[in-house]
Design a protein around this motif. Sequence first.
Motif, short mmCIF file in Angstrom:
data_model
loop_
_atom_site.label_atom_id
_atom_site.label_comp_id
_atom_site.label_asym_id
_atom_site.label_seq_id
_atom_site.Cartn_x
_atom_site.Cartn_y
_atom_site.Cartn_z
N VAL A 60 -9.94 9.09 1.06
CA VAL A 60 -8.11 8.82 0.80
C VAL A 60 -7.18 8.62 1.62
CG1 VAL A 60 -6.48 10.63 -0.09
CG2 VAL A 60 -8.91 11.01 -0.96
N VAL A 61 -7.76 8.37 2.57
CA VAL A 61 -6.69 8.05 3.96
C VAL A 61 -6.83 6.10 3.56
CG1 VAL A 61 -5.94 7.18 5.86
CG2 VAL A 61 -6.49 9.82 5.28
N TYR A 62 -8.39 6.14 3.75
CA TYR A 62 -8.00 4.04 3.65
C TYR A 62 -7.47 4.23 2.25
CZ TYR A 62 -10.55 4.31 7.91
OH TYR A 62 -11.33 4.40 9.06
N THR A 63 -8.16 5.08 1.16
CA THR A 63 -7.31 4.06 -0.45
C THR A 63 -5.63 4.08 -0.16
OG1 THR A 63 -9.19 5.26 -1.28
CG2 THR A 63 -6.93 4.71 -2.67
N GLY A 64 -4.88 4.81 0.72
CA GLY A 64 -3.67 4.38 0.66
C GLY A 64 -3.35 3.50 2.01
N LEU A 65 -4.05 3.37 3.04
CA LEU A 65 -3.93 2.46 3.55
C LEU A 65 -4.15 0.83 2.03
CD1 LEU A 65 -2.84 1.03 6.72
CD2 LEU A 65 -5.23 1.35 7.14
N ALA A 66 -5.23 1.11 2.30
CA ALA A 66 -5.22 -0.72 1.40
C ALA A 66 -4.30 -0.63 0.06
CB ALA A 66 -6.85 -0.23 0.69
N LEU A 67 -3.60 -0.32 -0.55
CA LEU A 67 -2.32 0.22 -0.98
C LEU A 67 -1.14 -0.35 -0.20
CD1 LEU A 67 -2.96 3.20 -3.80
CD2 LEU A 67 -3.63 0.69 -3.46
N MET A 68 -1.25 0.04 0.90
CA MET A 68 0.58 0.34 1.27
C MET A 68 -0.12 -1.43 2.67
SD MET A 68 1.99 1.58 4.87
CE MET A 68 3.25 0.67 5.79
N VAL A 69 -1.38 -1.70 2.88
CA VAL A 69 -0.99 -2.81 3.25
C VAL A 69 -1.52 -3.65 2.60
CG1 VAL A 69 -2.58 -5.27 3.93
CG2 VAL A 69 -2.70 -2.55 5.02
N TRP A 70 -1.71 -4.20 0.55
CA TRP A 70 -1.14 -4.75 -0.60
C TRP A 70 0.20 -5.22 -0.95
CZ3 TRP A 70 -3.42 -3.12 -6.11
CH2 TRP A 70 -2.39 -4.01 -6.88
N ALA A 71 0.92 -3.34 -0.86
CA ALA A 71 2.31 -3.73 -0.86
C ALA A 71 3.20 -4.97 0.24
CB ALA A 71 2.76 -2.62 -0.55
N TRP A 72 2.72 -4.31 1.31
CA TRP A 72 3.70 -5.05 2.31
C TRP A 72 3.37 -6.81 2.96
CZ3 TRP A 72 1.49 -6.78 7.33
CH2 TRP A 72 2.11 -7.23 8.30
N VAL A 73 1.38 -6.79 2.10
CA VAL A 73 1.45 -8.60 1.61
C VAL A 73 2.16 -9.01 0.46
CG1 VAL A 73 0.02 -10.30 1.06
CG2 VAL A 73 -0.95 -8.50 2.91
N ARG A 74 2.82 -8.25 -0.43
CA ARG A 74 3.75 -7.99 -1.36
C ARG A 74 5.06 -8.90 -1.19
NH1 ARG A 74 2.17 -5.43 -6.86
NH2 ARG A 74 3.92 -6.50 -7.52
N LEU A 75 5.71 -8.01 -0.08
CA LEU A 75 7.21 -7.97 -0.09
C LEU A 75 6.66 -9.16 0.92
CD1 LEU A 75 9.69 -5.77 0.71
CD2 LEU A 75 8.77 -5.39 2.48
N GLY A 76 6.38 -9.70 1.81
CA GLY A 76 5.94 -10.20 2.46
C GLY A 76 6.39 -11.48 2.26
N ARG A 77 5.93 -11.75 0.17
CA ARG A 77 5.65 -13.03 -0.40
C ARG A 77 7.20 -13.19 -0.56
NH1 ARG A 77 1.50 -11.40 -4.41
NH2 ARG A 77 -0.40 -11.19 -3.32
N GLU A 78 7.86 -12.21 -1.41
CA GLU A 78 8.59 -11.78 -1.20
C GLU A 78 10.25 -12.48 -0.39
OE1 GLU A 78 10.53 -10.33 -5.05
OE2 GLU A 78 8.02 -10.92 -4.73
N VAL A 79 10.12 -11.98 0.95
CA VAL A 79 10.19 -12.54 1.97
C VAL A 79 10.93 -13.71 1.72
CG1 VAL A 79 11.33 -12.10 4.60
CG2 VAL A 79 10.84 -9.93 2.95
N LEU A 80 9.73 -14.84 1.95
CA LEU A 80 9.55 -15.57 2.35
C LEU A 80 10.13 -16.37 1.39
CD1 LEU A 80 5.21 -16.14 3.13
CD2 LEU A 80 7.32 -17.33 4.23
N ALA A 81 9.84 -15.86 -0.21
CA ALA A 81 10.69 -16.54 -0.94
C ALA A 81 12.22 -16.27 -1.33
CB ALA A 81 10.12 -15.85 -2.32
N ARG A 82 12.55 -15.78 -0.43
CA ARG A 82 14.30 -15.21 -0.24
C ARG A 82 14.31 -14.16 -1.32
NH1 ARG A 82 16.39 -17.80 4.11
NH2 ARG A 82 14.94 -19.51 5.29
#
Length: 528
Positions: A75-97
Amino acid sequence: MSAPRSGSRPSRRAGLADRLGRPPRGILLLGLAGTVLMFIGAPGGGGIPVRDPILGNSALSFWRYGHGQILASLVVYTGLALMVWAWVRLGREVLARRAGGRAVLTVSGIWALPMLITPPLFTRDPYSYLAQGALPLAGFDPYLFGPDAMGGIFTDNVHFFWQDTPAPYGPLFILLAQGIVLLVGQNVLVGVIAMRLALLTGVALLIAVLPALTRRLGGRPAVALWIAVANPVMIVHMVGGVHNDLLVVGLIPLAALLALQDRPGWAVAVGSLAMAVKASAGLILPFLVLIWAARLTGGFFSRLVRAGVPSVAMFLVVFGGCTWVSGFGLGWLPALSAPSMIVNWLSWSTGAGQAAAGLVGIVVDEVNEQAFVDTFRAIGGGVLAVLIAALWWKAREGGTVAIRNAAIAMALAAVLAPTTLPWYLSWGFCLLAMTAWSARGMQWVVFGSVWLMIVYFPNGETALYVWPFLLLCAVAGVLAAVSLLRPDPLGLRRGRPPGAPDDRVAGSGDRSGVRGTTAVIDGVRDRG
């Protein structure tokens, strides 16, 4: 009269959304789901106390043992995977301003909420902190005795490796830990939460100084927040893991900003406080002296002396004051060698020694690996000293160059020291995050962050020698890094129409899809 009221609600909602930076809702909820799952899994899969007064005698106690513990870790690893995925998607939004600094900060804060009350994740360090704070109250010098000299509930929860190890931390941190134990008594669970909340003052300092310091260092606040605050290493490893490096990552940037604002005395004072938490933070002090000297007139060495003398005096007052108040003198300096008992290849010098021993072992039957490790650690220490001296000399004109070089020096110290732990890299990256980053550099941040997240298991034991697991996670890190600029790197959504919003990641203000991404990869810097 009903019309104005009905019209005012969207207005109020819009006003709140604006104040929060209009964070991307889907990404926010995805990351929050991840940290909630980690919160659920932590009481079984994390660095749990030996005796849990909440789950220990309940119907949920199965979560702590056997198959239940394995499930909790998943469960911890599943949560970590979701958070990493969300963080990468947030990075795309930051790059695109499409996401600014306020949005990133809002998302980070909401993601971190479940971490505030979890058991430690990926470490057992906070139990050591509490035991070291309890030692003085029990009449023991924490710089001479390990937790096993005291016994009791705090000692019971310390990892066996550190049971007889004196505290390697500065007097300011020992005072903080002592105060927390006085406050919580023998309650380990409350002690962990209280320690976490106290250390979060460092994150608050980091966030407070980040906009002004980022402007001076040439970066973008949104990018800096994405790297330094929204990062899973920060939210999960450092906040969830309750590491005292959280104080350091706030005090170091504050010292840097004060120096650049022409308040060098205060900068040295704050840098001295950081060193009174962890000795490694003292690396910034020689660079602060250079900034002070650069504002004086005369020859370099004359200016260096006129800045150095008051800097040393300020250091002695602040650091000496912390030492005097603690009442235990400088006994912590010999204890600084304690972390070197950890032998792992995250340290470049240690890894080189292990690799050399392995190669020699191919042709020689008996090899003393520790002798190789000690030799390469000595070589690494010499290389580190030369590199720091070179960085210091190149920064003799002061200004932002001195801060950048100090950050690089601390990052090098983290990987060339005899022992490297994932959160050590925060020493330098709390400043490097505020410099200009290309999209390619941000991809390396993603890979490195994912890698650092998985080199320890959720219960705090090392995963560094479980090679199939490391290989699988390295592949995941590469996939995450590529996904920052290619939302569908595996080509799983070939049926999507060209130009769909999720398939466009722009950089440097360019919203032209692939062209914008390519431009950033080719080296266009994200400034502004």
